[in-house]
Scaffold this motif. Structure first.
Motif, PDB file in Angstrom:
ATOM      1  N   UNK A 135      34.224  58.766  25.113  1.00 28.55           N
ATOM      2  CA  UNK A 135      34.430  57.069  24.858  1.00 28.55           C
ATOM      3  C   UNK A 135      35.655  55.689  24.698  1.00 28.55           C
ATOM      4  N   UNK A 136      36.384  55.422  24.902  1.00 32.10           N
ATOM      5  CA  UNK A 136      37.266  54.789  24.735  1.00 32.10           C
ATOM      6  C   UNK A 136      37.480  53.431  25.116  1.00 32.10           C
ATOM      7  N   UNK A 137      36.527  53.588  26.709  1.00 32.21           N
ATOM      8  CA  UNK A 137      36.786  52.072  27.340  1.00 32.21           C
ATOM      9  C   UNK A 137      34.665  51.673  27.196  1.00 32.21           C
ATOM     10  N   UNK A 138      34.604  50.623  27.366  1.00 34.84           N
ATOM     11  CA  UNK A 138      33.651  50.278  27.308  1.00 34.84           C
ATOM     12  C   UNK A 138      33.786  48.864  27.687  1.00 34.84           C
ATOM     13  N   UNK A 139      32.571  47.590  28.180  1.00 34.61           N
ATOM     14  CA  UNK A 139      32.095  46.583  29.306  1.00 34.61           C
ATOM     15  C   UNK A 139      30.672  46.167  28.053  1.00 34.61           C
ATOM     16  N   UNK A 140      30.951  45.240  27.815  1.00 36.28           N
ATOM     17  CA  UNK A 140      29.946  44.326  26.155  1.00 36.28           C
ATOM     18  C   UNK A 140      29.265  43.394  27.185  1.00 36.28           C
ATOM     19  N   UNK A 141      27.489  43.643  26.579  1.00 36.16           N
ATOM     20  CA  UNK A 141      27.027  43.519  27.322  1.00 36.16           C
ATOM     21  C   UNK A 141      26.315  42.392  26.652  1.00 36.16           C
ATOM     22  N   UNK A 142      26.961  40.827  27.062  1.00 41.14           N
ATOM     23  CA  UNK A 142      26.694  39.282  25.624  1.00 41.14           C
ATOM     24  C   UNK A 142      26.297  38.648  26.618  1.00 41.14           C
ATOM     25  N   UNK A 143      25.929  37.944  26.249  1.00 39.32           N
ATOM     26  CA  UNK A 143      24.974  36.309  26.319  1.00 39.32           C
ATOM     27  C   UNK A 143      24.483  35.057  25.843  1.00 39.32           C
ATOM     28  N   UNK A 144      24.137  34.566  25.482  1.00 36.50           N
ATOM     29  CA  UNK A 144      23.722  33.532  24.715  1.00 36.50           C
ATOM     30  C   UNK A 144      22.454  33.724  24.828  1.00 36.50           C
ATOM     31  N   UNK A 147      34.321  43.170  18.610  1.00 36.91           N
ATOM     32  CA  UNK A 147      34.944  43.115  19.851  1.00 36.91           C
ATOM     33  C   UNK A 147      34.710  42.168  20.797  1.00 36.91           C
ATOM     34  N   UNK A 148      33.986  41.671  20.455  1.00 40.48           N
ATOM     35  CA  UNK A 148      32.594  40.546  21.458  1.00 40.48           C
ATOM     36  C   UNK A 148      33.756  39.041  20.669  1.00 40.48           C
ATOM     37  N   UNK A 149      34.307  38.376  22.209  1.00 40.68           N
ATOM     38  CA  UNK A 149      34.781  37.083  21.964  1.00 40.68           C
ATOM     39  C   UNK A 149      34.089  36.139  22.445  1.00 40.68           C
ATOM     40  N   UNK A 150      32.057  36.771  22.489  1.00 38.49           N
ATOM     41  CA  UNK A 150      31.007  36.178  22.380  1.00 38.49           C
ATOM     42  C   UNK A 150      31.043  35.224  21.601  1.00 38.49           C
ATOM     43  N   UNK A 151      30.902  34.981  20.410  1.00 40.36           N
ATOM     44  CA  UNK A 151      31.156  34.163  18.995  1.00 40.36           C
ATOM     45  C   UNK A 151      29.286  35.331  19.042  1.00 40.36           C
ATOM     46  N   UNK A 152      29.385  34.537  17.163  1.00 38.97           N
ATOM     47  CA  UNK A 152      28.191  34.988  16.302  1.00 38.97           C
ATOM     48  C   UNK A 152      26.528  34.849  16.800  1.00 38.97           C
ATOM     49  N   UNK A 153      27.076  33.996  17.585  1.00 41.16           N
ATOM     50  CA  UNK A 153      25.180  33.517  18.216  1.00 41.16           C
ATOM     51  C   UNK A 153      25.104  34.181  19.213  1.00 41.16           C
ATOM     52  N   UNK A 154      26.008  34.922  20.001  1.00 39.99           N
ATOM     53  CA  UNK A 154      25.121  35.431  21.370  1.00 39.99           C
ATOM     54  C   UNK A 154      25.009  36.772  20.930  1.00 39.99           C
ATOM     55  N   UNK A 155      23.844  37.719  22.095  1.00 41.02           N
ATOM     56  CA  UNK A 155      22.967  38.025  21.946  1.00 41.02           C
ATOM     57  C   UNK A 155      23.656  39.543  22.905  1.00 41.02           C
ATOM     58  N   UNK A 156      24.012  40.830  22.313  1.00 41.82           N
ATOM     59  CA  UNK A 156      24.911  41.669  22.569  1.00 41.82           C
ATOM     60  C   UNK A 156      23.654  42.422  22.332  1.00 41.82           C
ATOM     61  N   UNK A 157      23.450  43.575  23.782  1.00 43.54           N
ATOM     62  CA  UNK A 157      22.288  43.868  24.247  1.00 43.54           C
ATOM     63  C   UNK A 157      22.336  45.538  24.387  1.00 43.54           C
ATOM     64  N   UNK A 158      23.510  46.036  24.240  1.00 47.53           N
ATOM     65  CA  UNK A 158      23.917  46.890  24.940  1.00 47.53           C
ATOM     66  C   UNK A 158      26.097  47.231  25.504  1.00 47.53           C
ATOM     67  N   UNK A 159      26.257  48.404  25.320  1.00 45.23           N
ATOM     68  CA  UNK A 159      27.716  48.964  26.107  1.00 45.23           C
ATOM     69  C   UNK A 159      27.499  49.437  27.647  1.00 45.23           C
TER      70      UNK A 159
END
Length: 222
Positions: free
Chosen positions: A66-75, A117-129
């Motif tokens: 597993x070397x490629x993934x989509x970060x699932x992030x949002x407000x 590795x996310x550029x969403x910011x420290x306040x973003x919610x990340x639920x998975x990849x």
């Protein structure tokens, strides 16, 4: 391959070949992610050639390559989980049309690695990849409940409703619980989900699949 065909072909794959994503595939995935982000106000992101998404013990025992993934992030808002679930369902099936395989990873992903590795910011919610790549195999169908276990329709269920339920049953859900219920009356449909902390994401994923199977011209959500 259409999205409907991809829905039938896509299965969870946890082992991947040591093969980088083709440049044109990366471009197409990024464009699709950009479109979903703009549509739903999300911050999803494709990360390539990086192993930070999985803790070491998971990488050693349950997965490979597993070397490629989509970060699932949002407000960090109440509806973000459902939006991320819905959007990730689209991305997984789109990836399948590009000849890729996927794995939706929730509880077992590395939050530290994803946030790093996310550029969403420290306040973003990340639920998975969502792991994405060229699988060593095409996976196998998951064990599925019967349509009658997860749906009800007032009167005789039309073909579009039955097709939607069948499509929802093909969707990946947390722990494969398929803890959703779909109810229909006329051209109105409702869906609920009770799979614990992943209820929102599962609801979004299953709604996307139901829409793809039933056809959005045939019904409206209530």
């Amino acid at each position: 391959m259409t999205l409907q065909e991809a829905m039938r072909e896509r299965h969870t794959v946890r082992k991947y070949k040591n093969e980088p994503l083709a440049k044109d595939v990366i471009h197409k995935l990024n464009e699709r992610i950009k479109s979903q982000n703009q549509k739903f106000g999300l911050n999803m992101q494709l990360v390539t050639n990086n192993k930070d998404s999985l803790p070491g013990f998971i990488a050693l025992t349950m997965s490979k390559g597993v070397r490629n993934y989509i970060i699932l992030a949002g407000p960090d808002t109440p509806d973000t989980d459902e939006k991320l679930g819905y959007s990730s369902a689209d991305l997984m099936l789109y990836a399948q049309t590009l000849g890729l395989n996927t794995w939706w990873i929730g509880g077992m992903f590395s939050r530290k690695g994803a946030r790093k590795n996310s550029n969403a910011g420290d306040d973003a919610k990340i639920i998975g990849v969502v792991a994405v790549g060229y699988g060593e195999n095409q996976g196998v169908p998951h064990k599925s409940k019967a349509a009658s276990d997860v749906s009800s329709y007032e009167g005789t269920a039309p073909a579009w409703f039955q097709a939607g339920v069948s499509a929802a049953l093909s969707a990946p859900t947390a722990m494969n619980k398929q803890a959703f219920m779909i109810q229909g009356r006329g051209d109105k449909v409702s869906m609920t989900c009770n799979s614990g902390s992943f209820s929102g994401a599962d609801l979004g994923i299953c709604k996307y699949h139901f829409e793809l199977g039933a056809g959005t011209d045939n019904f409206s959500w209530i």
